[in-house]
Design a protein around this motif. Structure first.
Motif, mmCIF file in Angstrom:
data_model
loop_
_atom_site.group_PDB
_atom_site.id
_atom_site.type_symbol
_atom_site.label_atom_id
_atom_site.label_comp_id
_atom_site.label_asym_id
_atom_site.label_seq_id
_atom_site.Cartn_x
_atom_site.Cartn_y
_atom_site.Cartn_z
ATOM 1 N N GLN A 78 46.605 44.251 19.896
ATOM 2 C CA GLN A 78 47.944 44.552 20.637
ATOM 3 C C GLN A 78 48.055 44.418 22.038
ATOM 4 O O GLN A 78 46.959 44.468 22.748
ATOM 5 C CB GLN A 78 48.250 46.220 20.193
ATOM 6 N N ILE A 79 49.343 44.110 22.395
ATOM 7 C CA ILE A 79 49.442 43.720 23.974
ATOM 8 C C ILE A 79 49.537 45.060 24.557
ATOM 9 O O ILE A 79 50.174 45.983 24.397
ATOM 10 C CB ILE A 79 50.556 43.031 24.282
ATOM 11 N N VAL A 80 48.582 45.400 25.618
ATOM 12 C CA VAL A 80 48.467 46.759 26.440
ATOM 13 C C VAL A 80 49.400 46.659 27.499
ATOM 14 O O VAL A 80 50.210 47.643 28.002
ATOM 15 C CB VAL A 80 46.946 46.884 26.842
ATOM 16 N N SER A 81 49.457 45.447 28.375
ATOM 17 C CA SER A 81 50.364 45.351 29.649
ATOM 18 C C SER A 81 50.564 43.902 29.905
ATOM 19 O O SER A 81 49.706 43.118 29.283
ATOM 20 C CB SER A 81 49.758 46.216 30.620
ATOM 21 N N LYS A 82 51.559 43.459 30.576
ATOM 22 C CA LYS A 82 51.684 42.459 31.103
ATOM 23 C C LYS A 82 52.099 42.138 32.734
ATOM 24 O O LYS A 82 52.513 43.262 33.222
ATOM 25 C CB LYS A 82 53.168 41.844 30.433
ATOM 26 N N LEU A 83 51.866 41.235 33.115
ATOM 27 C CA LEU A 83 51.974 40.654 34.714
ATOM 28 C C LEU A 83 52.727 39.685 34.902
ATOM 29 O O LEU A 83 51.920 38.360 34.431
ATOM 30 C CB LEU A 83 50.844 41.139 35.509
ATOM 31 N N ASP A 84 53.809 39.638 35.439
ATOM 32 C CA ASP A 84 54.447 38.055 35.570
ATOM 33 C C ASP A 84 54.171 37.541 37.060
ATOM 34 O O ASP A 84 54.358 38.112 37.963
ATOM 35 C CB ASP A 84 56.135 38.458 35.434
ATOM 36 N N LEU A 85 53.276 36.525 36.919
ATOM 37 C CA LEU A 85 53.018 35.834 38.084
ATOM 38 C C LEU A 85 53.833 34.753 38.601
ATOM 39 O O LEU A 85 53.447 34.042 39.418
ATOM 40 C CB LEU A 85 51.217 35.351 38.116
ATOM 41 N N THR A 144 42.869 30.606 39.251
ATOM 42 C CA THR A 144 43.720 29.654 40.023
ATOM 43 C C THR A 144 45.010 29.474 39.049
ATOM 44 O O THR A 144 44.715 29.229 37.867
ATOM 45 C CB THR A 144 43.248 28.189 40.521
ATOM 46 N N MET A 145 46.103 28.980 39.643
ATOM 47 C CA MET A 145 47.189 28.345 38.716
ATOM 48 C C MET A 145 48.029 27.286 39.224
ATOM 49 O O MET A 145 47.808 26.941 40.416
ATOM 50 C CB MET A 145 48.140 29.689 38.699
ATOM 51 N N VAL A 146 48.764 26.942 38.491
ATOM 52 C CA VAL A 146 49.303 25.353 38.799
ATOM 53 C C VAL A 146 50.296 25.600 40.111
ATOM 54 O O VAL A 146 50.557 24.705 40.553
ATOM 55 C CB VAL A 146 50.247 24.930 37.700
ATOM 56 N N GLY A 147 50.616 26.909 40.334
ATOM 57 C CA GLY A 147 51.460 27.260 41.602
ATOM 58 C C GLY A 147 50.570 27.172 42.970
ATOM 59 O O GLY A 147 51.031 27.360 43.889
ATOM 60 N N ASN A 148 49.416 26.588 42.686
ATOM 61 C CA ASN A 148 48.460 26.181 43.925
ATOM 62 C C ASN A 148 47.763 27.385 44.605
ATOM 63 O O ASN A 148 46.920 27.217 45.311
ATOM 64 C CB ASN A 148 49.056 25.455 44.987
ATOM 65 N N LYS A 149 47.893 28.504 43.902
ATOM 66 C CA LYS A 149 47.300 29.777 44.454
ATOM 67 C C LYS A 149 45.972 30.068 43.937
ATOM 68 O O LYS A 149 45.992 29.972 42.945
ATOM 69 C CB LYS A 149 48.124 30.830 44.511
ATOM 70 N N LEU A 150 45.165 31.032 44.296
ATOM 71 C CA LEU A 150 44.058 31.795 44.061
ATOM 72 C C LEU A 150 44.327 33.012 43.965
ATOM 73 O O LEU A 150 44.835 33.621 44.859
ATOM 74 C CB LEU A 150 42.981 31.623 44.952
ATOM 75 N N PHE A 151 44.257 33.761 42.771
ATOM 76 C CA PHE A 151 44.401 35.191 42.409
ATOM 77 C C PHE A 151 43.429 36.090 42.361
ATOM 78 O O PHE A 151 42.476 35.571 41.894
ATOM 79 C CB PHE A 151 45.674 35.295 41.297
ATOM 80 N N ALA A 152 43.488 37.210 42.779
ATOM 81 C CA ALA A 152 42.493 38.393 42.533
ATOM 82 C C ALA A 152 43.287 39.344 41.696
ATOM 83 O O ALA A 152 44.226 39.999 42.676
ATOM 84 C CB ALA A 152 42.104 38.880 43.770
ATOM 85 N N ILE A 153 43.070 39.772 40.668
ATOM 86 C CA ILE A 153 44.015 40.786 39.544
ATOM 87 C C ILE A 153 42.850 41.944 39.422
ATOM 88 O O ILE A 153 41.819 41.741 38.855
ATOM 89 C CB ILE A 153 44.440 40.003 38.491
ATOM 90 N N ASN A 201 52.156 29.651 29.431
ATOM 91 C CA ASN A 201 52.415 28.278 30.386
ATOM 92 C C ASN A 201 53.602 28.892 31.230
ATOM 93 O O ASN A 201 53.657 28.418 32.369
ATOM 94 C CB ASN A 201 52.930 27.398 29.733
ATOM 95 N N PHE A 202 54.373 29.868 31.094
ATOM 96 C CA PHE A 202 55.289 30.546 31.995
ATOM 97 C C PHE A 202 54.959 31.323 33.194
ATOM 98 O O PHE A 202 55.706 31.816 33.740
ATOM 99 C CB PHE A 202 56.346 31.139 31.154
ATOM 100 N N GLY A 203 53.471 31.807 33.104
ATOM 101 C CA GLY A 203 53.027 32.698 34.159
ATOM 102 C C GLY A 203 52.944 33.974 33.973
ATOM 103 O O GLY A 203 52.693 34.862 34.721
ATOM 104 N N VAL A 204 52.944 34.440 32.572
ATOM 105 C CA VAL A 204 52.886 35.790 32.282
ATOM 106 C C VAL A 204 51.685 36.237 31.784
ATOM 107 O O VAL A 204 51.152 35.719 30.779
ATOM 108 C CB VAL A 204 54.029 36.385 31.316
#
Length: 334
Positions: free
Chosen positions: A247-254, A272-281, A234-237
């Protein structure tokens, strides 16, 4: 196009999906709607008229819509959770129970039961297995002491396995039931998500293989790419998790929370995320390829990608998304 008049709009926690030639919509906690996309015939199935109230999402399999029923009306079924089904092609509202499941009534009112995180799979014997979370809540809290993970053999009409309920007095935070997300299937694992945890169980035995606490994942979807599980808190990570080990391999803070439905195309995740943006990761490198906001934001306050999910046509390599005002088509990289 056809204007369907005098029909309810979405109410509350809605969901919709395409089932063959039918467009299914949940319009309330007692009613769902089917629209035949060939002739636009509309059929509303009202569970309240049949004597039942409350269902927690639906699942489609082999020509049937399966519904988890919450508090049923009447003394016989009070505070029981049941799974029923309607045949999609049947124009009547015939509702057939698949099974009932009971919880102990040792908590005061208000209380109810809840199906969440449902999904089908076929085992090595060609039996159809339903995997689901089964929770009893008191007021609005679902503790781990009232949460089971279960496998039900639809073909043989019996419980395949269910987890033991363990009371942990050190963990009094709500664990949740998993909402409407289906479980992920990977090798011999079934992976369930709740409001805080991602857990992997053995599909045949129900043995817990690993569990990972991500703290807050209440309203986010996930993606599985090869042997990795992608989920944002919920915090965007954004977390990249090895499905074999948990196991967690890596994280990305969006820097913004929750996600819509994920799409994957040639190693790129689109959501998409609640910040209104469309992401390509980039799924392998865990880097942002690009992010895009609606160009209509300057002219209309409601125009946003935050509550809408992209759809990728992999044959043409095109992504479609709406901001609530316009539909956009994006040509994706080859």
């Amino acid at each position: 196009m056809k204007d369907i008049k005098d029909q309810y709009s979405f109410i509350g926690n809605f969901s919709s999906r395409l089932i063959g030639n039918y467009y299914h919509s949940k319009v309330s906690n007692k009613e769902y709607r089917l629209i035949n996309l060939e002739n636009f015939e509309v059929r509303n199935i009202d569970l309240l008229q049949a004597g039942y109230y409350g269902f927690t999402g639906v699942l489609y399999h082999d020509g049937y819509i399966y519904s988890g029923i919450d508090n049923q009306i009447g003394e016989q079924f009070n505070y029981r959770i049941s799974l029923g089904r309607n045949k999609v092609a049947d124009k009547s509202d015939n509702f057939e129970f698949v099974f009932h499941d009971t919880w102990p009534q040792d908590v005061p009112n208000p209380r109810s039961s809840h199906f969440g995180c449902m999904g089908f799979n076929e085992d090595k014997n060609k039996d159809v297995i339903l995997y689901y979370t089964n929770a009893q809540l008191y007021t609005d809290t679902i503790l781990s002491s009232r949460l089971k993970f279960m496998a039900y053999n639809i073909s043989k009409k019996r419980v395949q396995w269910e987890t033991e309920i363990k009371i942990d007095n050190k963990d009094l935070l709500s664990d949740g039931s998993g909402g409407l997300l289906p479980p992920a299937l990977y090798k011999d694992m079934v992976i369930f998500t709740t409001t805080r945890y991602v857990r992997a169980f053995h599909q045949e035995t129900g043995k817990l293989l690993w569990a990972l606490n991500l703290e807050q994942i209440t309203t986010t979807d996930y993606a599985v790419v090869e042997n990795h599980f992608f989920m944002a808190t919920n915090f965007g990570v954004l977390h990249k998790i090895d499905l074999n080990t948990g196991q967690i391999v890596s994280k990305l803070d969006l820097k913004t929370g929750n996600t819509g439905v994920w799409q994957e195309h040639k190693g790129i995740l689109y959501f998409t995320m609640v910040g209104n943006k469309l992401f390509a990761i980039d799924a392998a490198k865990m880097v942002v390829k690009w992010e895009w906001n609606s160009p209509n934001r300057q002219i209309c306050s409601y125009c946003s990608f935050g509550n809408n999910s992209p759809e990728v046509d992999k044959e043409t390599g095109r992504l479609y998304i709406t901001d609530g005002r316009d539909m956009f088509c994006i040509k994706l990289p080859e």
